[in-house]
Design a protein around this motif. Structure first.
Motif, PDB file in Angstrom:
ATOM      1  N   ALA A   1       0.841  -1.303  -0.027  1.00 52.21           N
ATOM      2  CA  ALA A   1      -0.159  -0.047  -0.005  1.00 52.21           C
ATOM      3  C   ALA A   1       0.956   1.199  -0.063  1.00 52.21           C
ATOM      4  CB  ALA A   1      -0.880   0.103   1.182  1.00 52.21           C
ATOM      5  N   PHE A   2       2.057   0.992   1.027  1.00 51.40           N
ATOM      6  CA  PHE A   2       2.685   2.418   0.973  1.00 51.40           C
ATOM      7  C   PHE A   2       3.541   2.464  -0.349  1.00 51.40           C
ATOM      8  CE2 PHE A   2       6.450   4.772   2.180  1.00 51.40           C
ATOM      9  CZ  PHE A   2       5.699   5.584   3.444  1.00 51.40           C
ATOM     10  N   ILE A   3       3.981   1.694  -1.079  1.00 50.75           N
ATOM     11  CA  ILE A   3       4.752   1.661  -2.348  1.00 50.75           C
ATOM     12  C   ILE A   3       3.777   2.235  -3.366  1.00 50.75           C
ATOM     13  CG2 ILE A   3       5.894   0.537  -4.287  1.00 50.75           C
ATOM     14  CD1 ILE A   3       7.054  -1.245  -1.954  1.00 50.75           C
ATOM     15  N   THR A   4       2.421   1.685  -3.295  1.00 53.24           N
ATOM     16  CA  THR A   4       1.602   2.014  -4.539  1.00 53.24           C
ATOM     17  C   THR A   4       1.382   3.606  -4.430  1.00 53.24           C
ATOM     18  OG1 THR A   4       0.633  -0.018  -4.252  1.00 53.24           O
ATOM     19  CG2 THR A   4      -0.539   1.481  -5.582  1.00 53.24           C
ATOM     20  N   ALA A   5       1.106   3.830  -3.021  1.00 53.78           N
ATOM     21  CA  ALA A   5       0.667   5.415  -2.813  1.00 53.78           C
ATOM     22  C   ALA A   5       1.846   6.235  -2.958  1.00 53.78           C
ATOM     23  CB  ALA A   5       0.108   5.553  -1.426  1.00 53.78           C
ATOM     24  N   PHE A   6       3.157   5.817  -2.488  1.00 53.03           N
ATOM     25  CA  PHE A   6       4.252   6.841  -2.646  1.00 53.03           C
ATOM     26  C   PHE A   6       5.140   6.619  -3.526  1.00 53.03           C
ATOM     27  CE2 PHE A   6       2.622   7.492   1.830  1.00 53.03           C
ATOM     28  CZ  PHE A   6       2.516   8.567   1.980  1.00 53.03           C
ATOM     29  N   GLY A   7       5.093   5.408  -4.268  1.00 48.80           N
ATOM     30  CA  GLY A   7       6.295   5.112  -5.308  1.00 48.80           C
ATOM     31  C   GLY A   7       6.425   5.894  -6.428  1.00 48.80           C
ATOM     32  N   GLY A   8       5.325   6.693  -6.939  1.00 49.81           N
ATOM     33  CA  GLY A   8       5.495   7.318  -8.313  1.00 49.81           C
ATOM     34  C   GLY A   8       6.143   8.631  -7.713  1.00 49.81           C
ATOM     35  N   GLY A   9       5.567   9.271  -6.491  1.00 45.25           N
ATOM     36  CA  GLY A   9       6.357  10.455  -6.284  1.00 45.25           C
ATOM     37  C   GLY A   9       7.633  10.434  -5.831  1.00 45.25           C
ATOM     38  N   THR A  10       7.914   9.281  -5.069  1.00 51.86           N
ATOM     39  CA  THR A  10       9.362   9.091  -4.435  1.00 51.86           C
ATOM     40  C   THR A  10      10.210   8.988  -5.684  1.00 51.86           C
ATOM     41  OG1 THR A  10       8.311   7.791  -2.539  1.00 51.86           O
ATOM     42  CG2 THR A  10      10.547   7.369  -3.125  1.00 51.86           C
ATOM     43  N   LEU A  11       9.980   7.893  -6.574  1.00 57.57           N
ATOM     44  CA  LEU A  11      11.001   7.837  -7.874  1.00 57.57           C
ATOM     45  C   LEU A  11      11.100   9.237  -8.717  1.00 57.57           C
ATOM     46  CD1 LEU A  11      12.438   6.052  -9.830  1.00 57.57           C
ATOM     47  CD2 LEU A  11      10.196   5.409 -11.083  1.00 57.57           C
ATOM     48  N   ARG A  12       9.947   9.885  -8.675  1.00 57.20           N
ATOM     49  CA  ARG A  12      10.245  11.477  -9.340  1.00 57.20           C
ATOM     50  C   ARG A  12      11.122  12.199  -8.501  1.00 57.20           C
ATOM     51  NH1 ARG A  12       5.445  14.226  -7.903  1.00 57.20           N
ATOM     52  NH2 ARG A  12       6.524  14.518  -6.028  1.00 57.20           N
ATOM     53  N   ASP A  13      11.025  12.102  -7.094  1.00 53.81           N
ATOM     54  CA  ASP A  13      11.906  12.991  -6.165  1.00 53.81           C
ATOM     55  C   ASP A  13      13.134  12.301  -6.386  1.00 53.81           C
ATOM     56  OD1 ASP A  13       9.887  14.654  -5.826  1.00 53.81           O
ATOM     57  OD2 ASP A  13       9.685  13.937  -3.796  1.00 53.81           O
ATOM     58  N   ILE A  14      13.592  11.156  -6.498  1.00 54.73           N
ATOM     59  CA  ILE A  14      14.907  10.584  -6.549  1.00 54.73           C
ATOM     60  C   ILE A  14      15.644  10.917  -7.720  1.00 54.73           C
ATOM     61  CG2 ILE A  14      16.022   8.391  -6.687  1.00 54.73           C
ATOM     62  CD1 ILE A  14      14.174   7.135  -4.616  1.00 54.73           C
ATOM     63  N   LEU A  15      14.849  10.843  -9.004  1.00 57.72           N
ATOM     64  CA  LEU A  15      15.350  11.191 -10.285  1.00 57.72           C
ATOM     65  C   LEU A  15      15.735  12.610 -10.392  1.00 57.72           C
ATOM     66  CD1 LEU A  15      13.060   9.200 -12.451  1.00 57.72           C
ATOM     67  CD2 LEU A  15      15.190   8.538 -11.984  1.00 57.72           C
ATOM     68  N   LEU A  16      14.820  13.516  -9.863  1.00 59.93           N
ATOM     69  CA  LEU A  16      14.794  15.060  -9.664  1.00 59.93           C
ATOM     70  C   LEU A  16      15.973  15.356  -8.591  1.00 59.93           C
ATOM     71  CD1 LEU A  16      11.530  16.188 -10.190  1.00 59.93           C
ATOM     72  CD2 LEU A  16      13.315  16.166 -11.925  1.00 59.93           C
ATOM     73  N   ASP A  17      16.378  14.369  -7.535  1.00 60.59           N
ATOM     74  CA  ASP A  17      17.128  14.914  -6.491  1.00 60.59           C
ATOM     75  C   ASP A  17      16.400  15.754  -5.493  1.00 60.59           C
ATOM     76  OD1 ASP A  17      19.386  14.200  -5.021  1.00 60.59           O
ATOM     77  OD2 ASP A  17      20.664  15.554  -5.653  1.00 60.59           O
ATOM     78  N   VAL A  18      15.188  15.493  -5.349  1.00 65.97           N
ATOM     79  CA  VAL A  18      14.214  16.651  -4.594  1.00 65.97           C
ATOM     80  C   VAL A  18      14.322  15.886  -3.074  1.00 65.97           C
ATOM     81  CG1 VAL A  18      12.233  17.560  -4.014  1.00 65.97           C
ATOM     82  CG2 VAL A  18      13.242  17.814  -6.130  1.00 65.97           C
ATOM     83  N   ARG A  19      14.642  16.442  -2.069  1.00 69.24           N
ATOM     84  CA  ARG A  19      14.596  16.113  -0.782  1.00 69.24           C
ATOM     85  C   ARG A  19      14.153  17.232   0.195  1.00 69.24           C
ATOM     86  NH1 ARG A  19      16.411  12.420  -3.346  1.00 69.24           N
ATOM     87  NH2 ARG A  19      17.230  10.418  -2.707  1.00 69.24           N
TER      88      ARG A  19
END
Lengths: 207, 207, 207
Positions: free
Chosen positions: C43-61
Motif C-alpha cells: 500500500a505504501f509503495i503504491t501510494a508513494f512510489g511514483g512521487g518517490t521515484l520522481r523525487d529521486i530522479l530529480l534529487d528533491v529532498r
C-alpha cells in the motif's frame, strides 16, 4: 543530533550484518541456479540493499560500500571462493545456523538504520520505518531480483515486526538514563531474541 | 580528477550505447506482448537504466536523459514508429546483428561508467563496479520489469565479466603513456571483441 | 520558476491521490495473499512510489512522506484496520468505485508530478514524463513487488496515455490567461474523465 553513537560501534554492527546478508544472498542465488555474476550481485544486493535504499531515501552519501571499498572486495572474493563450494557449505551450515545468523543481522541492521535516520534528523516514525527498511529490504530486493514475491511480505511470520518493535525499543531507551551504546546493543539483542523465539514456536501473525 | 576525457567523446559514446539499449528493450518488450506504453518504458529503462542507477548511487545530477531531453524524445518517436513494425524489424535484423550491437553498447557503457565514477572520485574497485553496473543494469532492470530472472545473472556466459576485465584494462591504461581517448576507445573495443569471441565460441564460466 | 502553484493546493492533491493509491495497494496485496507487513508495504509503495521515484530522479529532498510522517502513520493504521476487513471492504467497494477512485488519483498525481518537475526547472518533455511517472509508477512498483508484469505496460488500455495527454494540456494551459490553479484542476479532471471514458468503452491502443 544528540543520540548519534560512536562511528566505530555502528561500523562493527554493519560489518557483521553485511557478512550475514551476503551469506543469505549466496544461498538464494544458488537456489535459483545463478552463475558467478548472479551470485556476487545477489549477495551484494542482499548485504547492502537495505542500507543503500535507506541512504538513497535520506539522500546520504557517500554510500557505506562506496566509501569503504573493502567490503565490496570482500564479497567479491567470497563469491569467487564460495560459488564452487556452496553445496559443501550448505551441508556444513545447517538451516538453524542460517536462521540464527540472519536474526543477528536483522537486529544489527535495524538498530543501525534507526540510528542513521536519527542522524539525518528524521521524524520518529520515519526513523523506525528506516530501521525496518534497513533490516528487511536487502532480502526484499534479493527476492525481487530472484523473481519471487518477497518472503517477508507473505509468510505471515513476524520478521519485520520484530525489527519494528526493536526500533521503538531503541527509540524509547534513548529517553532513559542508559547509555546510547547500551541502548543500541540491547535493542539489537532484543530483536534477535524475539525473532528466534517467534521462529522456534513458529508464530504467525493474523492475516 | 586527472583522467576525465573530453565531454564530447563521452557524449558520443553514450548516444550510440543508448540507441543499442533501446533496440534491445523494444525486442524484449514485444516478446512479452507489451503495449506501446510498455515498449517505450522498457526501451527507455534498458537504454538509460544502467547510467541512471550509477548516477543515483554516485548522487550525480542532473541525469543524462533529464539534461538532454532529446534522447527521451528520440526513444519516444522510435517507440511510436517501431511498435507496429517490430515483427518486420526482427525479420530484417538477425540475432547476429543484435548481439554485435549489444556488444558495442556493453563496451561503450562500461568504459563511460568507469570514467564517470572516476570523475566523482570513486575508489578504484568501485569505479570498476560502476562500469559493470552501467554496462549491465539496463538489461537487469529490463528483465525485472519483464518479470524474469535477469539473464545476465543466470546464463553462465561471461557478459558482465567482459565488462569487468575491460574496466580494469581502462584503469590500467591510464597509468601508461597512451592518451585517455585512446585508452577509452581501446578498452571499449576490447570489451566488444571479448564479448563477441565468447559468444562465437559459446563459452561458459564455471558455475 | 514562474508557474509553481500554491503549496496548499498541491498538498491537498497529493493527499487524495495517496489514499486512493494505498487502497489499490491493499487490494493487490491481499490478492497475492500477503500478510500484514506485505499489505502495509505494498500500500505504501503504491501510494508513494511514483512521487518517490520522481523525487529521486530529480534529487528533491526531503521526500513528501519523510517530511510529513502523518501520511506514513495513516497508512500504517489503515493497514492494521483494513487487513482483517479487506474481504468485507471488497464486497462493499465495487470494482466501479475502485476504477473511479483510481482515475481521480491518476489525474491528481500526474498534474502534481508535472508541477513538481517544473519547480525543479526540468525541460518540458521531461516534465511531462515526470507527470506520467508520478501517475503510474506507484502501480508499476506495486506490480513488480507482487511479481507480475506491470499491468499498465501490457493491457493495451490508454492509462498512461491519458496522463500523458493531460500533462501536455496542463503545460499548454500555462501559456493561456487561465490561472494556474484552474489549469491544475482542469487538467486533473481532464485526465480522470478521459480515463473513465476509455474504461467505459473498453478502448485499446494499437499494439
Amino acid at each position: 543530533m544528540k543520540h548519534i553513537p560512536h562511528v566505530s560501534l555502528i561500523t562493527v554492527i554493519e560489518i557483521v550484518a553485511i557478512l550475514v546478508g551476503a551469506m543469505s544472498g549466496f544461498v538464494e542465488a544458488r537456489r535459483k541456479r545463478m552463475d558467478l555474476v548472479g551470485v556476487f550481485t545477489v549477495a551484494f544486493i542482499t548485504a547492502f540493499g537495505g542500507g543503500t535504499l535507506r541512504d538513497i531515501l535520506l539522500d546520504v552519501r557517500p554510500l557505506f560500500w562506496v566509501e569503504h571499498q573493502g567490503y565490496a572486495i570482500l564479497i567479491f572474493v567470497l563469491a569467487l571462493v564460495a560459488t564452487p563450494l556452496v553445496r559443501t557449505i550448505r551441508q556444513i551450515v545447517s538451516e538453524r545456523i542460517i536462521v540464527v545468523a540472519d536474526a543477528i543481522g536483522l537486529g544489527l541492521f535495524a538498530v543501525a538504520g534507526v540510528s542513521q535516520a536519527q542522524a539525518a534528523d528524521m521524524p520518529v516514525f520515519i526513523a523506525a520505518m528506516m530501521g525496518v527498511i534497513t533490516g528487511i529490504f536487502g532480502g526484499v530486493l534479493r527476492d525481487i531480483v530472484c523473481n519471487e514475491v518477497p518472503m517477508v511480505f507473505r509468510d505471515g511470520k513476524p520478521y519485520a515486526i520484530c525489527a519494528f518493535f526493536g526500533a521503538w525499543l531503541y527509540i524509547a531507551l534513548q529517553h532513559t538514563h542508559v547509555s546510547n551504546d547500551f541502548a543500541l546493543w540491547f535493542s539489537a539483542a532484543f530483536i534477535t531474541l524475539l525473532r528466534l523465539l517467534t521462529w522456534k514456536f513458529d508464530m504467525r501473525i493474523n492475516r
